[in-house]
Design a protein around this motif. Structure first.
Motif, PDB file in Angstrom:
ATOM      1  N   GLN A   1      49.749 -19.415  11.653  1.00  0.00           N
ATOM      2  CA  GLN A   1      50.757 -20.009  11.322  1.00  0.00           C
ATOM      3  C   GLN A   1      52.315 -18.592  11.987  1.00  0.00           C
ATOM      4  OE1 GLN A   1      51.203 -20.749   7.057  1.00  0.00           O
ATOM      5  NE2 GLN A   1      51.546 -22.635   7.346  1.00  0.00           N
TER       6      GLN A   1
ATOM      7  N   SER B   1      53.843 -21.927  12.269  1.00  0.00           N
ATOM      8  CA  SER B   1      53.682 -23.641  13.309  1.00  0.00           C
ATOM      9  C   SER B   1      54.466 -23.887  12.586  1.00  0.00           C
ATOM     10  CB  SER B   1      52.122 -23.928  13.102  1.00  0.00           C
ATOM     11  OG  SER B   1      51.593 -24.010  12.155  1.00  0.00           O
ATOM     12  N   TYR B   2      54.359 -25.544  13.231  1.00  0.00           N
ATOM     13  CA  TYR B   2      55.490 -27.013  12.285  1.00  0.00           C
ATOM     14  C   TYR B   2      54.536 -27.375  11.188  1.00  0.00           C
ATOM     15  CZ  TYR B   2      57.042 -31.688  13.409  1.00  0.00           C
ATOM     16  OH  TYR B   2      57.449 -32.997  12.933  1.00  0.00           O
TER      17      TYR B   2
ATOM     18  N   TYR C   1      51.553 -29.824   9.691  1.00  0.00           N
ATOM     19  CA  TYR C   1      49.914 -29.532   9.623  1.00  0.00           C
ATOM     20  C   TYR C   1      49.203 -29.777   8.068  1.00  0.00           C
ATOM     21  CZ  TYR C   1      51.239 -28.411  14.677  1.00  0.00           C
ATOM     22  OH  TYR C   1      52.041 -28.314  15.682  1.00  0.00           O
TER      23      TYR C   1
ATOM     24  N   PRO D   1      48.152 -24.702  17.744  1.00  0.00           N
ATOM     25  CA  PRO D   1      49.842 -25.104  17.750  1.00  0.00           C
ATOM     26  C   PRO D   1      50.585 -24.753  19.233  1.00  0.00           C
ATOM     27  CG  PRO D   1      49.994 -23.662  16.058  1.00  0.00           C
ATOM     28  CD  PRO D   1      48.761 -23.621  16.683  1.00  0.00           C
ATOM     29  N   PHE D   2      49.870 -24.608  20.110  1.00  0.00           N
ATOM     30  CA  PHE D   2      49.973 -24.249  21.311  1.00  0.00           C
ATOM     31  C   PHE D   2      51.129 -25.153  22.507  1.00  0.00           C
ATOM     32  CE2 PHE D   2      48.225 -21.170  19.272  1.00  0.00           C
ATOM     33  CZ  PHE D   2      48.640 -20.442  18.660  1.00  0.00           C
TER      34      PHE D   2
ATOM     35  N   ASN E   1      54.467 -23.439  20.574  1.00  0.00           N
ATOM     36  CA  ASN E   1      54.478 -23.159  19.799  1.00  0.00           C
ATOM     37  C   ASN E   1      55.564 -23.137  19.041  1.00  0.00           C
ATOM     38  OD1 ASN E   1      54.966 -21.307  17.225  1.00  0.00           O
ATOM     39  ND2 ASN E   1      53.040 -21.712  16.811  1.00  0.00           N
ATOM     40  N   ASN E   2      55.952 -24.025  18.602  1.00  0.00           N
ATOM     41  CA  ASN E   2      57.123 -24.549  17.395  1.00  0.00           C
ATOM     42  C   ASN E   2      57.050 -23.935  15.819  1.00  0.00           C
ATOM     43  OD1 ASN E   2      59.725 -25.575  15.972  1.00  0.00           O
ATOM     44  ND2 ASN E   2      58.712 -27.849  15.843  1.00  0.00           N
TER      45      ASN E   2
ATOM     46  N   PHE F   1      58.588 -22.008   8.679  1.00  0.00           N
ATOM     47  CA  PHE F   1      57.401 -22.362   9.284  1.00  0.00           C
ATOM     48  C   PHE F   1      55.733 -21.933   8.827  1.00  0.00           C
ATOM     49  CE2 PHE F   1      60.935 -23.032  11.802  1.00  0.00           C
ATOM     50  CZ  PHE F   1      60.963 -24.240  12.174  1.00  0.00           C
TER      51      PHE F   1
END
Ligand SMILES: Cc1ncc(COP(=O)(O)O)c(C=O)c1O
Lengths: 390, 161
Positions: free
Chosen positions: A120, A122-123, A126, A169-170, A172-173, A352
């Motif tokens: 994190q 991250s979106y 998850y 998560p790339f 990445n948001n 996030f």
């Protein structure tokens, strides 16, 4: 009456974005740089194909895993763009957005108490999806000093004998960070050494600036332990069509498909026909949009530099993640005051994950004119804050 | 860099030098030099404004004319085209493949204006053998920009993950 609710569900925190959304919605004339979806309309030739499919009366279920033609195109696309080879029959399934694929992959792989390493910021989906699948999220806090990349050291420190899955998560948001081939090498080594599985969310794989996206599944020995998640929302500006997919080894995909078959049946048929067209003839659209995003990214980086606002350079997605620690406020306070005082909505980094504290997510899925207006407001706001401090 | 600049300004020529420089990650001098060079080389030929005259008081009539010509000795298509495009009222002239030779697009204040141009100026040219004139009734899109409909509303919610 008995309590109708599941403890597990009740205990899941509502998303930080949701809370902010409610505040924003009460302001009538706020503008926003807070959106996580493209500003472009879906290219017309893709929409047209959707319309045509309706005209032709293609209004029925497709097979559970999705239209054969679409799966074939997905496999071709993954090969063309990222050098991955998937069997379109047994290693590709079409889902309701990347969202469903994330949920399905976790549910298919987690047994009670399995640990899932989650970098994190991250979106937002998850963590709750891990919890809903009875997994245990183990958060790895990414840092600006590492350009928000996952380092080998951080990963190693998080691995225990219960670790089963790593979420990658790339691009990445919300940070816009990417992982290059070199960055991934150390990660791959650990994943193989510790016999982990990877869920690689590559939904922003088309939006990288300065180099092609590298999928972790393309490393030797990784395809059989990686679920690649991708979709149409970001690359083809198709968020509302709700279409994504998962690619991965047959033994995992077949179990994901079982969940999908009972919980979902199949992804929307109209969207699937449109998506075939997107993959067949959409490369140029993607290129155009990427060029536009890149211009905006440059524009924002320059503007932040001029304002003296610290911001690491992101090379992916359509977000920048400037640091606001100099103002001695939490991200939440900053974003709330920015909204109240300048009527500009941005998303606090903490939406996030805790490691987003001290940062804001600013989206550049906006025209240059909109960005300018937003930047003016940020500039006014921070100038005022700095004056007050002196 | 030239291609990047052209892509950036092809749909919007009003970006300032500073904005273009920021968007393309370079500095203002580079932009100015490159644009100047492209203007000199007439890669960039002008910066007209796309106006929907239908929404103003001023009436304008546009016509598309198919022209057949016999190229004369010492006077190929280029020369004929030039004699035509020099007229102020001529907006565009294209050399065509197929059943006729030139497409001429002209604008005038009225149909009479256009008719006068065709009968007095165009068809009287020695090399022009025939013309067929079609009046434009409505413009939907020009230069890649839709001319009908109003301003597009933002459909997205203000905040999404
Ligand atoms: C990183 C990431 N993954 C997945 C999604 C879900 O996208 P969709 O379900 O529209 O494919 C999003 C959407 O914002 C995202 O940012």
């Amino acid at each position: 009456m008995r309590n109708p609710l599941s403890k597990k569900v009740v205990e899941i925190k509502p998303s930080g974005i949701r809370k902010f959304f409610d505040i924003v919605n009460e302001m009538d004339d706020a503008i926003s740089l807070g959106v996580g979806e493209p500003d472009f309309d879906t290219p017309w030739h893709i929409r047209e194909e959707g319309i045509y499919s309706l005209e032709r009366g293609r209004t029925f279920y497709t097979s559970n895993a999705g239209l054969k033609e679409l799966k074939t195109e997905v496999a071709k696309y993954q090969h063309r763009r990222f050098g991955l080879e998937y069997d379109s029959v047994s290693e590709v399934m079409i889902t309701i957005g990347g969202s469903e694929a994330i949920d399905g992959a976790l549910r298919a792989m987690i047994d009670d108490g399995d640990e899932v390493i989650l970098p994190q910021p991250s979106y937002v989906s998850y963590e709750p999806c891990i919890v809903l699948a009875n997994g245990v999220p183990v958060i790895v806090e990414l840092e600006e000093k590492d350009s928000f990349k996952l380092t080998k050291e951080k990963l190693e420190a998080a691995i225990t004998d219960k670790t089963k899955i790593l979420i990658m998560p790339f691009p990445n948001n919300p940070t816009g960070a990417i992982m290059t081939k070199e960055d991934l090498e150390g990660i791959v080594e650990l994943v193989i050494k510790h016999d982990l599985y990877v869920i690689s969310d590559e939904i922003y794989s088309e939006l990288t600036y300065g180099g092609n996206h590298v999928s972790i599944a393309s490393f030797p020995g990784m395809k059989e332990r990686t679920i690649v998640i991708n979709g149409f929302s970001k690359s083809y500006a198709m968020t509302g069509w709700r279409l994504g997919y998962a690619c991965g080894p047959k033994n995992i995909l077949s179990q994901m498909l079982k969940i999908h078959q009972f919980a979902i049946m199949c992804a929307p048929t109209t969207s699937q026909y449109a998506a075939v067209e997107a993959l067949k003839n959409g490369d140029e659209d993607v290129e155009k949009m990427r060029t536009a995003y890149d211009q905006r990214r440059n524009f924002l980086m320059k503007a932040f530099k001029d304002m003296g606002l610290q911001c690491f350079e992101p090379f992916g997605a359509f977000y920048v993640f400037p640091c606001i620690k100099e103002f001695g406020m939490t991200s939440d306070e900053f974003a709330t005051r920015l909204l109240k005082e300048e009527k500009l909505a941005v998303v606090p980094g903490t939406a996030f994950g805790d490691s987003g504290e001290g940062f804001l997510r600013i989206s550049y899925a906006y025209s240059i004119d909109d960005l300018k207006e937003g930047l003016d407001r940020i500039n006014r706001f921070i100038t005022r804050l700095r004056e007050q401090k002196d | 860099m030239q291609k990047k600049i052209l892509d950036a300004i092809s749909k919007n020529s009003r970006y300032s030098t500073e904005d273009l420089a920021a968007m393309l990650g370079t500095d203002g001098n580079v932009i100015e030099q490159e644009i100047k060079k492209m203007e000199e080389e007439t890669v960039i030929c002008g910066y007209p404004t796309l106006i929907n005259w239908d929404k103003t008081e001023n009436e304008k009539v546009t016509a598309l004319i198919e022209v057949k010509v016999t190229p004369q000795r010492d006077m190929g298509f280029n020369k004929v085209a030039e004699r035509i495009y020099k007229f102020d009222e001529v907006e565009s002239v294209y050399l065509m493949s197929g059943g006729f030779d030139l497409t001429v697009i002209i604008t005038g204040k009225s149909m009479k204006d256009v008719a006068r141009f065709v009968s007095e100026k165009l068809s009287t040219l020695e090399s022009v053998t025939s013309t067929a004139t079609y009046f434009v009734m409505k413009k939907y899109k020009e230069y890649g920009i839709a001319m009908t409909g109003g301003k597009v509303e933002e459909e997205r919610m203000l905040i999404t993950p």
